[in-house]
Design an enzyme around this catalytic site. Structure first.
Site, short mmCIF file in Angstrom:
data_model
loop_
_atom_site.label_atom_id
_atom_site.label_comp_id
_atom_site.label_asym_id
_atom_site.label_seq_id
_atom_site.Cartn_x
_atom_site.Cartn_y
_atom_site.Cartn_z
CD GLN A 14 -1.20 27.13 18.16
OE1 GLN A 14 -1.91 27.81 17.00
NE2 GLN A 14 -0.03 26.34 17.90
CB CYS A 54 3.99 18.49 19.63
SG CYS A 54 5.61 18.60 18.63
CE LYS A 66 3.83 27.44 18.73
NZ LYS A 66 3.68 26.67 17.64
CG HIS A 74 2.37 21.42 21.96
ND1 HIS A 74 3.72 21.22 22.59
CD2 HIS A 74 2.41 21.64 20.87
CE1 HIS A 74 4.54 21.28 21.47
NE2 HIS A 74 3.83 21.61 20.33
CG ASP A 92 0.07 25.98 25.91
OD1 ASP A 92 0.40 27.04 25.23
OD2 ASP A 92 0.50 24.94 25.43
N1 PMP Z 1 1.75 24.69 23.21
C1 PMP Z 1 1.08 24.72 22.20
C2 PMP Z 1 -0.52 24.54 22.22
C3 PMP Z 1 1.48 24.87 20.94
O1 PMP Z 1 1.03 24.93 19.57
C4 PMP Z 1 3.12 24.93 20.92
C5 PMP Z 1 3.80 24.84 19.42
N2 PMP Z 1 3.22 24.04 18.22
C6 PMP Z 1 3.60 24.95 22.13
C7 PMP Z 1 2.86 24.84 23.16
C8 PMP Z 1 5.22 24.90 21.98
O2 PMP Z 1 5.54 26.20 21.37
P1 PMP Z 1 7.19 26.46 21.17
O3 PMP Z 1 7.45 25.45 20.30
O4 PMP Z 1 7.18 27.86 20.57
O5 PMP Z 1 7.80 26.81 22.52
#
Ligand code: PMP
Length: 406
Positions: free
Chosen positions: A203, A364, A226, A123, A200
Site C-alpha cells: 500500500q 484481510c 495495486k 495483512h 510490506d
Molecule cells: N499486504 C498489504 C498491506 C496489502 O494491502 C495486500 C493486498 N490487499 C497484500 C499484502 C497482499 O497483496 P497481493 O494479494 O497482491 O499479494
C-alpha cells in the site's frame, strides 16, 4: 505541479463506464487499481509483436522478450533505488514475495526458540507465512500492538526486540487504517541489534517515494496490480548479501545452473529465485505502470490524494453515527468506517446500486477487526483519479443509507 485529474481520468478506460446506469465511482483502490491505457497498450503490443519465452531462446523474438523483461527489472531497480538488479526478483505479487522470503530466510537463519516480530496491523499475507515458518522451525511470533489511533506502539516494539529476534516484518502502510508507519525508525531500532527488516510495501509504493537504500530496508515487497500495473506480477527486493546466502524456494527451469540426478547447482542472482516461465508480459506492463506514476510525480499524486482524504474525512465526520477506524497523524487516503449499527455489507450493497464501489469486510486484517471488537468495516480507498464530486456522491449515498436503515 498540480495534477490534471480530468486529463488523467481519460487514460483509464474503466472510469468512463456505467454501473447500474450510474457513472462508476471506484473507491476500491486498496484492493486493486484500475489500469491506464498505456499499460493496456504495452500488454497488447507485447502479445501482438514480441511474445516469446524469455532467457532460453536464441531467436529474435525470445531476445526481444528477454530484453523487455530485463529492462523492466532495471525500471523497478530505479523505482526503488536499489543498488543492483541482482536485488530485484520478480514474483506473483506481495503474497508470493513474503512467502518466498519467509520460507527461504527461515530455512537459512531461523532455528528452534528464535523469534519473529510482526505487528497487529499486518495483512494476513504478512502474518500467515511467518506463522507457517515458525511452526516448521519451532520459532515464536511476537506482535507489536497499535494504539486507538492505529499507530504502532514503539515502546512495545522496543521491549520485543531481543537477541532471539531473527527478523522484523512490518507493513509500510496499513491497508485498513491507512497508517504510515515510522519505518525508518523501526529499521534503525532493529539494525541496532543487527536484525534485518522486511517492509510490506503493497500500500506504499503508489503513494510515497520509496528509496530502499535511504530506508536501509533489507527486504521490500509490493504487487503490480495495486500500483496501476497488471495482476500476477510482484516484486521482491532483497539486499544482495542476504539473497546470496538464502536458498531458492522453488525448483525448476531458469533457477538452475547445472542439473544432474546427483546434484543441481543454482543460477546466479536474481535468477536463483525465478523458477519456471516467469510472467514476462506482466513485468513489461508493470514497468509501464511505474513509468506512468513516476511521470505524474509521486509527490504530486500524494498531495492530491491528501486533499481528497481531508475532504472525505471532513464529510464523513460531519455525519452523526459514522465512526472512522484509523486516525493516525500520518496516514494515506484510506478511510475505514462504520455507520451506526448498520452492517457494512448492507451499506456496501446500497452503494453498489448507486455505482459506488467500496470494499466491505475484514480486508484481510482480522486482528485489526478484533482490536476494535468489530466484524468488519466499509473501506473507501482513494486514488489520484478520484474526485471531490465522487466523494460527494459517496456522502449522499451514506445519508440515504442512514435514512433507509434508520
Ligand atoms: N499486504 C498489504 C498491506 C496489502 O494491502 C495486500 C493486498 N490487499 C497484500 C499484502 C497482499 O497483496 P497481493 O494479494 O497482491 O499479494
Amino acid at each position: 505541479m498540480a495534477l490534471n485529474v480530468e486529463k488523467i481520468r481519460n487514460d483509464f478506460p474503466v472510469l468512463s463506464r456505467k454501473v447500474y446506469d450510474h457513472p462508476i465511482a471506484y473507491f476500491d483502490n486498496g484492493a486493486t487499481t484500475q489500469k491506464p491505457q498505456q499499460v493496456i497498450d504495452t500488454i497488447r503490443r507485447y502479445y501482438e509483436e514480441d511474445n516469446a519465452s524469455i532467457h532460453r531462446g536464441i531467436h529474435y523474438l525470445s531476445e526481444k522478450s528477454t530484453e523487455t523483461y530485463e529492462k523492466a527489472r532495471e525500471t523497478v531497480r530505479k523505482f526503488l533505488n536499489a543498488s543492483s538488479t541482482n536485488e530485484i526478483v520478480f514474483t506473483s505479487g506481495t503474497t508470493g514475495s513474503i512467502n518466498a522470503i519467509a520460507f527461504s530466510f527461515g530455512e537459512q537463519y531461523v532455528n528452534k526458540g528464535d523469534e519473529v516480530i510482526i505487528s497487529e496491523m499486518e495483512h494476513h499475507a504478512n502474518i500467515v507465512p511467518w506463522q507457517m515458518m515458525c511452526e516448521r522451525k519451532g520459532a515464536e511470533l511476537k506482535v507489536i500492538p497499535f494504539n486507538e489511533k492505529g499507530e504502532l506502539i514503539l515502546e512495545e516494539y522496543e521491549k520485543l526486540l531481543s537477541k532471539k529476534t531473527r527478523i522484523v516484518a512490518i507493513t509500510h502502510i496499513s491497508n485498513t487504517l491507512g497508517t504510515i508507519n515510522p519505518v525508518k525508525e523501526i529499521i534503525g531500532m532493529a539494525h541496532a541489534l543487527k536484525i534485518p527488516v522486511l517492509l510490506d510495501g503493497a500500500q506504499a509504493v503508489q503513494h510515497e517515494n520509496v528509496d530502499v537504500q535511504q530506508l536501509d530496508a533489507d527486504f521490500y515487497v509490493f504487487s503490480g496490480h495495486k500500483v496501476y500495473g497488471p495482476n500476477g506480477i510482484g516484486v521482491l527486493y532483497g539486499k544482495e548479501e542476504l539473497l546470496y546466502e538464502m536458498p531458492p524456494y522453488q525448483g525448476g527451469g531458469d533457477m538452475v545452473d547445472c542439473v544432474t540426478f546427483e546434484k543441481t547447482t543454482y543460477n546466479q542472482l536474481p535468477f536463483k529465485f525465478e523458477a519456471g516461465t516467469m510472467n514476462y508480459i506482466g513485468a513489461g506492463g508493470l514497468a509501464t505502470a511505474l513509468d506512468y506514476i513516476t511521470d505524474l510525480g509521486i509527490e504530486d499524486i500524494r498531495e492530491y490524494e491528501d486533499s481528497l482524504l481531508e475532504y472525505a474525512t471532513g464529510k464523513l465526520m460531519s455525519v452523526p453515527g459514522i465512526e472512522i477506524y484509523g486516525k493516525a497523524a500520518r496516514k494515506i487516503s484510506i478511510l475505514s468506517f462504520l455507520i451506526n449499527n448498520i452492517h457494512p455489507y448492507d451499506a456496501g450493497m446500497v452503494l453498489d446500486k448507486l455505482g459506488i464501489a467500496v470494499r466491505t469486510g475484514t480486508h484481510c486484517n482480522q486482528p485489526v477487526m478484533d482490536h476494535f471488537k468489530i466484524t468488519g468495516t466499509l473501506r473507501a480507498s482513494l486514488a489520484f483519479y478520484n474526485t471531490k464530486e465522487e466523494i460527494d456522491r459517496l456522502f449522499e449515498g451514506l445519508q440515504r443509507i442512514i435514512k433507509m436503515f434508520g
